[in-house]
Design a protein around this motif. Structure first.
Motif, PDB file in Angstrom:
ATOM      1  N   ASP A  72      97.673   8.916  65.370  1.00 28.50           N
ATOM      2  CA  ASP A  72      98.935   9.605  65.067  1.00 28.50           C
ATOM      3  C   ASP A  72      98.872  11.109  65.303  1.00 28.50           C
ATOM      4  O   ASP A  72      99.594  11.874  64.668  1.00 28.50           O
ATOM      5  N   THR A  73      98.006  11.547  66.225  1.00 28.60           N
ATOM      6  CA  THR A  73      97.867  12.978  66.481  1.00 28.60           C
ATOM      7  C   THR A  73      97.703  13.238  67.974  1.00 28.60           C
ATOM      8  O   THR A  73      97.613  12.317  68.785  1.00 28.60           O
ATOM      9  N   ALA A  74      97.622  14.537  68.307  1.00 31.71           N
ATOM     10  CA  ALA A  74      97.280  14.974  69.662  1.00 31.71           C
ATOM     11  C   ALA A  74      95.868  15.534  69.694  1.00 31.71           C
ATOM     12  O   ALA A  74      95.544  16.368  70.536  1.00 31.71           O
ATOM     13  N   VAL A  75      95.018  15.091  68.790  1.00 29.17           N
ATOM     14  CA  VAL A  75      93.608  15.464  68.769  1.00 29.17           C
ATOM     15  C   VAL A  75      92.838  14.432  69.579  1.00 29.17           C
ATOM     16  O   VAL A  75      92.871  13.233  69.273  1.00 29.17           O
ATOM     17  N   LEU A  76      92.150  14.899  70.631  1.00 36.73           N
ATOM     18  CA  LEU A  76      91.522  14.003  71.599  1.00 36.73           C
ATOM     19  C   LEU A  76      90.022  13.908  71.348  1.00 36.73           C
ATOM     20  O   LEU A  76      89.352  14.922  71.156  1.00 36.73           O
ATOM     21  N   VAL A  77      89.511  12.692  71.391  1.00 39.90           N
ATOM     22  CA  VAL A  77      88.087  12.445  71.178  1.00 39.90           C
ATOM     23  C   VAL A  77      87.513  11.801  72.443  1.00 39.90           C
ATOM     24  O   VAL A  77      87.978  10.737  72.861  1.00 39.90           O
ATOM     25  N   THR A  78      86.521  12.454  73.045  1.00 39.66           N
ATOM     26  CA  THR A  78      85.820  11.896  74.196  1.00 39.66           C
ATOM     27  C   THR A  78      84.423  11.510  73.734  1.00 39.66           C
ATOM     28  O   THR A  78      83.640  12.358  73.312  1.00 39.66           O
ATOM     29  N   ARG A  79      84.107  10.213  73.823  1.00 38.66           N
ATOM     30  CA  ARG A  79      82.825   9.702  73.317  1.00 38.66           C
ATOM     31  C   ARG A  79      81.870   9.449  74.478  1.00 38.66           C
ATOM     32  O   ARG A  79      82.279   9.001  75.548  1.00 38.66           O
ATOM     33  N   PHE A  80      80.598   9.733  74.240  1.00 45.18           N
ATOM     34  CA  PHE A  80      79.569   9.536  75.252  1.00 45.18           C
ATOM     35  C   PHE A  80      78.522   8.570  74.703  1.00 45.18           C
ATOM     36  O   PHE A  80      77.950   8.811  73.631  1.00 45.18           O
ATOM     37  N   LEU A  81      78.255   7.510  75.433  1.00 48.25           N
ATOM     38  CA  LEU A  81      77.269   6.514  75.046  1.00 48.25           C
ATOM     39  C   LEU A  81      76.087   6.611  76.002  1.00 48.25           C
ATOM     40  O   LEU A  81      76.240   6.428  77.220  1.00 48.25           O
ATOM     41  N   THR A  82      74.912   6.959  75.474  1.00 48.06           N
ATOM     42  CA  THR A  82      73.716   7.127  76.297  1.00 48.06           C
ATOM     43  C   THR A  82      72.574   6.310  75.698  1.00 48.06           C
ATOM     44  O   THR A  82      72.675   5.789  74.576  1.00 48.06           O
ATOM     45  N   GLU A  83      71.441   6.252  76.416  1.00 48.50           N
ATOM     46  CA  GLU A  83      70.276   5.543  75.899  1.00 48.50           C
ATOM     47  C   GLU A  83      69.672   6.272  74.705  1.00 48.50           C
ATOM     48  O   GLU A  83      69.004   5.664  73.869  1.00 48.50           O
ATOM     49  N   ALA A  84      69.924   7.581  74.624  1.00 41.29           N
ATOM     50  CA  ALA A  84      69.337   8.365  73.529  1.00 41.29           C
ATOM     51  C   ALA A  84      70.206   8.383  72.278  1.00 41.29           C
ATOM     52  O   ALA A  84      69.749   8.785  71.212  1.00 41.29           O
ATOM     53  N   GLY A  85      71.463   7.970  72.412  1.00 45.93           N
ATOM     54  CA  GLY A  85      72.349   8.002  71.258  1.00 45.93           C
ATOM     55  C   GLY A  85      73.805   8.086  71.665  1.00 45.93           C
ATOM     56  O   GLY A  85      74.162   7.914  72.842  1.00 45.93           O
ATOM     57  N   VAL A  86      74.652   8.368  70.679  1.00 46.83           N
ATOM     58  CA  VAL A  86      76.100   8.446  70.883  1.00 46.83           C
ATOM     59  C   VAL A  86      76.576   9.819  70.414  1.00 46.83           C
ATOM     60  O   VAL A  86      76.197  10.293  69.339  1.00 46.83           O
ATOM     61  N   GLY A  87      77.383  10.455  71.231  1.00 50.56           N
ATOM     62  CA  GLY A  87      77.953  11.743  70.854  1.00 50.56           C
ATOM     63  C   GLY A  87      79.416  11.806  71.218  1.00 50.56           C
ATOM     64  O   GLY A  87      79.946  10.897  71.876  1.00 50.56           O
ATOM     65  N   GLU A  88      80.079  12.871  70.791  1.00 46.98           N
ATOM     66  CA  GLU A  88      81.492  13.011  71.105  1.00 46.98           C
ATOM     67  C   GLU A  88      81.899  14.477  71.138  1.00 46.98           C
ATOM     68  O   GLU A  88      81.286  15.332  70.497  1.00 46.98           O
ATOM     69  N   VAL A  89      82.932  14.730  71.942  1.00 45.27           N
ATOM     70  CA  VAL A  89      83.578  16.039  71.993  1.00 45.27           C
ATOM     71  C   VAL A  89      85.000  15.852  71.467  1.00 45.27           C
ATOM     72  O   VAL A  89      85.747  14.992  71.954  1.00 45.27           O
ATOM     73  N   ILE A  90      85.350  16.644  70.472  1.00 42.92           N
ATOM     74  CA  ILE A  90      86.676  16.570  69.854  1.00 42.92           C
ATOM     75  C   ILE A  90      87.455  17.802  70.295  1.00 42.92           C
ATOM     76  O   ILE A  90      87.085  18.933  69.981  1.00 42.92           O
ATOM     77  N   ASP A  91      88.544  17.584  71.037  1.00 40.68           N
ATOM     78  CA  ASP A  91      89.337  18.673  71.603  1.00 40.68           C
ATOM     79  C   ASP A  91      90.708  18.737  70.954  1.00 40.68           C
ATOM     80  O   ASP A  91      91.387  17.714  70.820  1.00 40.68           O
ATOM     81  N   PHE A  92      91.136  19.955  70.608  1.00 42.71           N
ATOM     82  CA  PHE A  92      92.488  20.145  70.083  1.00 42.71           C
ATOM     83  C   PHE A  92      92.863  21.609  70.191  1.00 42.71           C
ATOM     84  O   PHE A  92      92.005  22.478  70.392  1.00 42.71           O
ATOM     85  N   MET A  93      94.153  21.877  70.083  1.00 46.85           N
ATOM     86  CA  MET A  93      94.665  23.244  70.064  1.00 46.85           C
ATOM     87  C   MET A  93      95.380  23.459  68.742  1.00 46.85           C
ATOM     88  O   MET A  93      96.393  22.788  68.465  1.00 46.85           O
ATOM     89  N   PRO A  94      94.879  24.351  67.893  1.00 44.94           N
ATOM     90  CA  PRO A  94      95.528  24.602  66.602  1.00 44.94           C
ATOM     91  C   PRO A  94      96.965  25.085  66.788  1.00 44.94           C
ATOM     92  O   PRO A  94      97.266  25.842  67.717  1.00 44.94           O
ATOM     93  N   ILE A  95      97.827  24.631  65.919  1.00 47.65           N
ATOM     94  CA  ILE A  95      99.237  25.020  65.953  1.00 47.65           C
ATOM     95  C   ILE A  95      99.491  25.896  64.739  1.00 47.65           C
ATOM     96  O   ILE A  95      99.589  25.413  63.614  1.00 47.65           O
ATOM     97  N   CYS A  96      99.561  27.195  64.984  1.00 45.50           N
ATOM     98  CA  CYS A  96      99.655  28.170  63.894  1.00 45.50           C
ATOM     99  C   CYS A  96     100.832  29.111  64.134  1.00 45.50           C
ATOM    100  O   CYS A  96     100.631  30.294  64.452  1.00 45.50           O
ATOM    101  N   PRO A  97     102.069  28.646  64.061  1.00 47.83           N
ATOM    102  CA  PRO A  97     103.209  29.525  64.320  1.00 47.83           C
ATOM    103  C   PRO A  97     103.247  30.694  63.357  1.00 47.83           C
ATOM    104  O   PRO A  97     103.096  30.536  62.147  1.00 47.83           O
ATOM    105  N   GLY A  98     103.426  31.893  63.927  1.00 47.34           N
ATOM    106  CA  GLY A  98     103.529  33.091  63.104  1.00 47.34           C
ATOM    107  C   GLY A  98     102.203  33.672  62.671  1.00 47.34           C
ATOM    108  O   GLY A  98     102.146  34.769  62.123  1.00 47.34           O
TER     109      GLY A  98
END
Length: 626
Positions: A72-98
């Motif tokens: 239910d958001t515009a927060v994007l999660v890119t997950r990486f699955l490797t032999e050494a483990g699992v990681g992710e990059v979480i991307d978003f742009m804060p919305i701070c009007p004013g």
């Protein structure tokens, strides 16, 4: 051309003033600042060598990626699955009007190790002003500053405790920064990319970055909670609503057609346009979609944007009192130029910025604008005295000028024609103006508007009908079909049960529809002044669903809709077109497609509620065409 990810292999993030595309390999390859229509900071999507990018991914050569939106958001999660483990990059742009200056925008990139132990590498290579503005680079303890003559970007490192920047960070000969960070399960680090700021970098603690994450999630969850949609296709409709919101320029309410420029309708072809502007047509249609979902504030903002343009009534290049498109702030300078130094997406040149179609005469925009103003008025979003004066002036112009050749809805560059759809929407403009004046007792030359409206009707029935094809045609001097005319019953011009309409649908089925996907028209039969071909047009496919549903063909409409949903990318996003092999083509994501998806879902839900026993039949899956 393997250096270019597929168009569909991207997610969209944004802050309601600009947006960025994030590829499935963790690369931001498109980002303009400080607005959608500003010059690019990252543009590798259109030139992988000279465009610029920001990439975060595992150091290991072999990994598998998965991408999803936080629910239910515009927060994007890119997950990486490797032999050494699992990681992710979480991307978003804060919305701070004013809370931040209008020219400052932040992209937060949180890097997290979920399982095991992962070494992440990062590469930051901005190319300001479409790669035309050189920059200097300065490393500091807490980040890096990229500084050009006109543009600046500061990258703040997200630390934990008293850490400073990674010792491995280095600047190469091009002024780009490269580095790595080793994380174990549970650890979080990251970057905050801030445009419009020339330093110095400051320390972002992990806790502060996580607070920005929580605030952004809360914003999107709260916004989506305002939707009144409870139908059968909630996931697709909600994602489309969020996508439309992401493409809205909050300061004015203007909606861009897409956040990108130059993505091709045919790989290697010349049909590459800049869509980072607000079309009157798209904005008008969006009022329907947003009101249909209960988003009255957004619909009102778009309505005000439209009424401001109507009140301005600035004639430009003989195109009448409305331009077909504007910049998000309402200005109309969209001069088109070619970026000769960029090769284009997978060699698809030329790369254009600006839009030379802005001075075209497209008569349909007047009907779409008046139809949305009328629709909003029926739902309590009315117009004041100044607004009515603007509406009346527009309609007086339409009454004087509807009977002339024009460029048409598809912005063809092959010369003006008497397009049937343009005439249809002039009929709509006058009809809705008459209804508004009558409902509110507003002063208007009703006799004249009635006379011209009826003349348009008679002309369409006489000259817009092709006896040879037994169908309504694209323009008066051809027998070519055009799927824009799918809206004829939707706007009330003809009954869905009229034999002339049933015959038109059959003709479209035979010529424009291929296994549920719909072409705009046949370019070979109707030269549009451009070389090459194009894919099926996703807007038209969803319009086809709406027409089928309102015409009582619920089984066919439902199967067509469900099949079309399978062409969305992994996140539920659609570009402008679908190619021969099912690939996404054109600018991405496209507002027109997503608003048409919403309209089709609403129409299907409404008709299925009226006819609860309607069920899909097997033959719709087996019919080769249509």
């Amino acid at each position: 051309m393997s250096d270019y990810p597929l168009i569909a292999e991207h997610g969209l993030i944004g802050d309601l003033q600009t947006a960025a595309l994030v590829a499935t390999d963790g690369t931001i390859d498109w980002f303009c600042a400080p607005r959608f229509d500003a010059p690019s900071v990252f543009g590798a999507l259109l030139d992988h060598q000279r465009g610029g990018y920001c990439r975060i991914r595992p150091a290991a050569d072999a990994f598998t990626t998965r991408q999803l939106y936080f629910p239910d958001t515009a927060v994007l999660v890119t997950r990486f699955l490797t032999e050494a483990g699992v990681g992710e990059v979480i991307d978003f742009m804060p919305i701070c009007p004013g809370r931040t200056p209008a020219d400052q925008h932040r992209i937060v990139r949180l890097v997290r190790c979920v399982r095991g132990r992962l070494d992440f590498v990062f590469d930051i290579a901005p190319r300001f002003d479409y790669g035309r503005e050189p920059h200097e680079t300065h490393l500091a303890d807490h980040g890096v500053v990229f500084h050009g003559k006109q543009t600046a970007m500061t990258v703040h490192l997200v630390h934990h405790g008293d850490e400073t920047g990674p010792a491995s960070a280095r600047i190469d000969a091009d002024g780009d920064v490269h580095g790595d960070v080793l994380l174990t399960a549970g650890e979080v680090r990251g970057l905050v990319l801030e445009t419009g700021v020339a330093g110095p970098p400051r320390r972002y603690d992990v806790a502060e970055a996580l607070r920005l994450f929580d605030e952004t999630v809360d914003f999107w969850e709260s916004w989506l909670a305002g939707s009144t949609y409870t139908g059968r296709w909630r996931e697709a409709v909600d994602r489309s609503a969020i996508t439309l919101k992401l493409m809205t320029y909050a300061p004015t309410g203007g909606l861009v057609a897409a956040p990108t420029a130059g993505l091709p309708e045919q790989i290697g072809g010349e049909r590459n346009w800049d869509y980072r502007y607000t079309w009157v047509r798209d904005a008008s249609f969006s009022v329907y979609s947003l009101l249909g979902l209960g988003f009255t504030e957004e619909a009102a903002d778009l309505g005000r944007w439209l009424r401001d343009r109507v009140e301005e009534r600035t004639e430009s290049n003989g195109s009448g009192p409305l331009n077909i498109m504007y910049r998000v702030d309402g200005s109309s300078d969209l001069s088109e130029e070619v970026l000769d130094h960029w090769e284009g997406y997978r060699g698809s040149a030329p790369v254009r910025i600006g839009n030379g179609a802005s001075g075209q005469l497209q008569l349909d925009i007047f009907g779409e604008a008046l139809d949305s103003i009328y629709f909003a008025d029926q739902r309590g979003v009315g117009i004041g005295h100044r607004g009515w004066l603007g509406v009346r002036a527009v309609l007086d112009w339409v009454a004087d000028n509807w009977d002339q050749p024009e460029e048409g809805i598809w912005e063809t560059r092959g010369g003006r024609q008497d397009f049937t759809y343009g005439r249809l929407m002039c009929w709509v403009a006058l009809d809705r103006g008459i209804r508004l004046a009558t409902a509110h007792g507003r002063p208007a030359p009703l006799d004249r508007w009635h006379r011209e409206r009826d003349a348009i009707y008679e002309q369409i029935m006489d000259r817009g009908w092709s006896p040879k094809r037994q169908a309504f045609r694209q323009h008066y001097d051809t027998d070519v079909l055009d799927s824009s005319l799918l809206r004829m019953p939707t706007v009330g011009f003809i009954s869905p049960s009229d034999p002339m309409w049933a015959s038109t649908i059959r003709a479209m089925d035979a010529e424009l529809v291929t296994d549920s996907l719909v072409y705009r028209y046949d370019p070979a039969a109707s030269p549009d002044g451009l070389r090459g071909s194009e894919g099926t047009f996703s807007l038209c496919t969803f319009a086809y669903v709406t027409a089928l549903a309102r015409g009582g063909e619920l089984d066919k409409a439902r199967v067509t809709f469900e099949k079309m949903l399978t062409y969305a990318n992994h996140l539920g996003l659609f570009a402008e077109e679908v190619g021969l092999t099912g690939e996404q083509l054109g600018n991405f994501p496209q507002a027109f497609t997503h608003l048409a998806l919403i309209d089709a879902a609403l129409a299907l839900d409404e008709q299925l509620a009226l006819h609860p026993t309607a069920a899909a039949t097997r033959h719709t899956l087996l019919t080769p065409r249509g």
